[in-house]
Enzyme design. Structure first.
Site, short mmCIF file in Angstrom:
data_model
loop_
_atom_site.label_atom_id
_atom_site.label_comp_id
_atom_site.label_asym_id
_atom_site.label_seq_id
_atom_site.Cartn_x
_atom_site.Cartn_y
_atom_site.Cartn_z
N ASP A 212 42.96 -0.54 -7.46
CA ASP A 212 43.23 -0.87 -8.73
C ASP A 212 42.65 -2.35 -7.71
O ASP A 212 43.76 -2.52 -7.13
CB ASP A 212 44.05 -1.14 -9.61
CG ASP A 212 43.92 -1.43 -10.95
OD1 ASP A 212 42.37 -1.77 -11.44
OD2 ASP A 212 44.77 -1.63 -11.93
N ASP B 252 36.82 -1.98 -11.71
CA ASP B 252 38.16 -2.16 -10.87
C ASP B 252 38.94 -1.13 -10.45
O ASP B 252 39.31 -1.55 -10.24
CB ASP B 252 38.29 -3.38 -11.58
CG ASP B 252 39.69 -2.71 -12.87
OD1 ASP B 252 39.16 -2.33 -13.63
OD2 ASP B 252 39.79 -4.38 -13.14
N GLU B 253 38.77 0.92 -11.39
CA GLU B 253 39.84 1.17 -10.31
C GLU B 253 38.79 2.33 -10.49
O GLU B 253 37.70 2.75 -11.04
CB GLU B 253 40.05 1.74 -11.94
CG GLU B 253 41.46 1.78 -12.00
CD GLU B 253 42.40 2.65 -13.21
OE1 GLU B 253 42.06 1.56 -14.30
OE2 GLU B 253 42.83 3.03 -13.25
#
Lengths: 469, 378
Positions: A28, A123-124
């Protein structure tokens, strides 16, 4: 179980214990949008920064730096409230394309370590490292290497959670935030989760959370120890899976993009910065939303068979209408007319419009096929493909179709009905009309939006042969 | 009404009118079959207001003439299932009709009948025109049925808002007949000479249902000739004892002539069966919903291939007669297979201008089939 099978070829070199153990890494990026902005503009470092629209345009916080979070600011908070909480707040308007590029760069790094990478958002992501020990060594070292590499090469911070399954790895990374790493050793899942509050478990939303608190179940350990029949009675089948998950059991595989089922629908919607009843504006917005939705559709090589238009009025009354298309398509021109017709049929109330949305569903793979009656559609479709390439390279607004050109002008961002009508100065246009082949009478006064020439012109006109007959 | 009829003849006649019985009748009477017995003949008539079918059985032993409208579906099924050589039908009092077939018996409630009704038949049952002696055109039956089967398959399955493409266009110009079926992405057009015409120019869009009806039952009639009648808003066909009527679709039919390519850059001649086999092979590996095959034509050979993401690919090649410098185009294999299925000869011709322009197949004498290729845009 699925990923175990996938690595069966390596099992010969692994001991029995290792075979049973999966290694899943949850990755993350910390305050991703802000972090990217800080790379571009280092002066933002160390200050409370948020990314999002202006408060007067109903902007919301898309991302907040950790400095801003200490003021109680969090994402999805209205910008006006955020500014009230922290008067020194630095607000940056988002640069979506920049984030997309940064995200791609990060995932390129991740792909070096395993092909089984599942990106769940910008973003993960999850990495299945099962069976990579021979190549890269222990998973903990790999995690640390990834963190270092992303930091050194891209100047972005990562938080990593390492565990035997997806669920625990996600909780672990949330636990380690910001800029940290947490490794849950095999067999320790239940004891790791046990002291955590129940809402730390993904899948427990506000309603379930409230319900659990009603029964005095505050910690995951309590939840895991609760009798199954009790949870079954209260939450139905969800109860049992919740109990299993609370004790750290999860066998959802990490699904890389090439294995994941394709999207069921593609949708775009937009809340206007000011409520409007300007039909020309709505029409232009509809075209713009449709263009971006079909562009994504074409990007995935899909065609749509169903079109839905959504409208929300200023009083939050929402309406949707949909229709099935006779043949699947990915061509704006074939979708715009029906979409406009849906909007026309729907917008019957004399109330300002707050939101407009479009959704394409019943997606299928295939090639677009033109029909005999509109030979010009073939040319248009070719043009649309070229526009896609231009936008990919130079940005979404680098080139606009005729109908949406006016949206580039600040004068056309949904007119304030209370303000006197703006006078349109001549000769000052946001784009040189010559570039778009217009020139003559390109930017007519607002009352005649239909007269605007468009790149898809001729769509409404009767085909040549029908006039001849 | 009282008559005695051969069961097989009665059953076959009922099957012919069955298609015109309204399944979900807006008026109850449309769900019935009108049975008329007079002068040693039996006339069956059914209509759903879209199509109408009248069938005449001769040599019937009529004891008492009269008429009755009987529940259609039940009558058809009962006559199919009773076991005997002949069926005797007799109207009873109180709106009953008795069928006797050997050991089997059946009593049907009449919807209307000549017994106990003062009303005229015309006011009770929708009027279906009586065909005049002089037909608008007389054609060879086999020829016409072939024309229908060569175009019917290409019609649109969905209603188009602009054109009446769910029907088949019928043009009569002098003695030249043209039938055209299209769904906007493919078009089949066939031209033949009529045996005899009244000389008028005619142009109507025929309802596909009536064509399906004559295609299914026209073959069984022991006559060589088929008569066509252009009536007010209907077209009637007479094949021996069978008379079928279909509503003419209003709405415009597109100008098909503009669609048929006039010039040819690439001319490919292929063996029909060979091409069918290769297309079928490739079509097994197309995506479920949208199938695409690629035809890669080089000197003297054609490669047919398809790819399914996640399942694999298939290709096959066949010899063709071609002299150009190669062309590659993509098509929906079902469109091509549909056309090849109705092709007349053993040899088919493919005329192409370029990969993104409509391709013309010549599937027989004066039988063209135009298919819009699939274009992949970057």
């Amino acid at each position: 179980m699925k990923s175990l099978k996938k690595t069966a070829g390596l099992s010969a070199w692994q001991s029995q214990g290792e075979q049973d153990r999966r290694t899943v890494l949850h990755v993350d990026l910390d305050a991703f949008f802000v972090a990217v902005e800080r790379v571009v503009n280092p002066s933002l470092r160390g200050r409370p920064v948020v990314v999002g629209g202006a408060p007067e345009e109903r902007g919301v916080v898309a991302a907040a730096s950790y400095e801003a979070r200490s003021f109680g600011i969090h994402s999805a908070m209205p910008m006006a409230q955020a500014v009230r909480l922290c008067p020194d707040l630095v607000r940056v308007r988002g640069h979506r394309q920049l984030y997309g590029r940064a995200s791609k760069a990060v995932f390129r790094v991740l792909h070096q370590y395993t092909p089984v990478v599942e990106q769940v958002s910008i973003d993960e992501g999850y990495l299945d490292l099962t069976g990579t020990q021979l190549l890269f060594g222990q998973a903990v070292d790999v995690a640390e290497r990834i963190r270092r590499e992303v930091h050194e090469r891209l100047r972005l911070d990562l938080t990593v959670g390492l565990a035997g399954n997806r669920l625990v790895s996600k909780v672990a990374s949330a636990f380690a935030k910001p800029c940290g790493m947490f490794d849950v050793r095999p067999g320790q899942e239940a004891s790791f989760l046990s002291p955590l509050p129940v809402k730390a478990l993904p899948g427990i939303g506000p309603v379930t959370h409230r319900r659990l608190l009603d029964f005095n179940i505050e910690r995951l350990g309590t939840l895991a120890a609760t009798e199954a029949w009790f949870l079954q009675d209260v939450f139905g089948s969800h109860g049992n899976s919740m109990r299993r998950r609370a004790s750290g059991k999860d066998d959802t595989p990490v699904c890389p993009a090439w294995e994941r089922p394709k999207a069921k629908s593609i949708g775009h919607e937009q809340t206007f910065s000011r409520d409007t009843e300007d039909h020309a504006f709505l029409r232009a917005k509809l075209q713009e939303l449709l263009e971006s939705a079909t562009r994504r559709l074409r990007g995935q090589g899909l065609l749509t068979r169903r079109l839905t238009v959504k409208l929300r009025y200023a009083d939050f009354v929402s309406e949707t209408r949909d229709l099935s298309l006779p043949v699947p398509t990915d061509h704006d021109a074939e979708l715009f007319e029906p979409a406009l017709e849906l909007l026309r049929r729907m917008a019957t109330r004399r109330t300002l419009v707050r939101l407009l949305g479009i959704r394409l569903s019943q997606l299928q793979r295939g090639y677009w096929q033109s029909d005999f009656w509109n030979p010009e559609r073939n040319q248009e479709r070719r043009l649309v493909g070229i526009l896609d390439q231009l936008r990919e390279k130079y940005g979404t607004t680098s080139v606009r179709t005729g109908a949406t050109v006016k949206l580039a002008s600040s004068r056309f961002t949904s007119p304030n009905l209370l303000a006197p009508p703006p006078s349109i100065p001549s000769g000052k246009f946001p784009l040189n009309p010559k570039f778009l082949g217009g020139g003559r009478g390109f930017f007519r006064p607002r009352q005649k939006p239909d007269a605007l020439p468009s790149l898809t012109q001729g769509r409404n006109a009767e085909p040549a042969w029908s006039q001849a007959s | 009404m009282h008559f005695c009829v051969d069961r097989i003849a009665f059953r076959d006649a009922l099957q012919r009118v069955e298609m015109a019985i309204d399944r979900k009748p807006t008026r109850p009477i449309l769900g019935g079959v009108l049975v008329q017995a007079q002068d040693d003949a039996l006339i069956l008539l059914a209509t759903d207001l879209e199509i109408a079918v009248r069938y005449r059985i001769g040599d019937v032993q009529v004891e008492q003439s009269g008429w009755a409208v009987l529940p259609g579906k039940e009558l058809v099924e009962v006559v199919k299932d009773v076991e005997s050589e002949t069926v005797s039908v007799q109207l009873q009092a109180e709106g009953r009709c008795r069928l006797e077939a050997g050991e089997d018996q059946c009593e049907l409630v009449t919807m209307e009948s000549s017994v106990g009704s003062d009303l005229d038949l015309k006011s009770l049952f929708p009027e279906v025109p009586v065909l005049p002696d002089q037909a608008s055109a007389a054609v060879d039956k086999a020829t016409f049925l072939q024309m229908v089967s060569s175009t019917r398959f290409a019609t649109s399955r969905v209603q188009d808002s602009r054109f009446a493409t769910e029907g088949v266009l019928f043009e009569l110009n002098g003695s030249e007949m043209t039938l055209v079926g299209t769904d906007g992405r493919r078009l089949a057009c066939i031209r033949r000479e009529a045996l005899e015409t009244s000389g008028d120019k005619q142009r109507s869009v025929l309802l596909p249902k009536v064509l399906d009806q004559i295609l299914r039952f026209g073959q069984d009639e022991a006559v060589e000739e088929l008569q066509i009648y252009f009536l007010d808003s209907q077209v009637g066909f007479r094949i021996g004892n069978l008379e079928s009527f279909g509503r003419v679709l209003d709405g415009e039919f597109p100008n098909y002539d503009n669609v048929i390519p006039k010039s040819t850059k690439h001319l490919i001649r292929a063996h029909r069966e060979g091409l069918t086999k290769k297309l079928r092979l490739a079509s097994h590996l197309t995506q479920d919903a949208s199938s695409v095959v690629r035809l890669q034509i080089s000197e003297d050979s054609m490669e047919v291939s398809a790819e399914h993401e996640g399942r694999g690919r298939a290709s096959g090649s066949l010899e063709v007669d071609y002299g150009g410098n190669g062309i590659t185009a993509q098509f929906n294999p079902n469109y091509l297979l549909d056309g090849l299925k109705v092709a007349h000869g053993e040899q088919v011709e493919l005329h192409m201008e370029e990969a993104s322009r409509p391709a013309k197949f010549v599937l027989g004498e004066d039988f063209t089939y135009v298919v819009m290729p699939l274009t992949h845009f970057p």
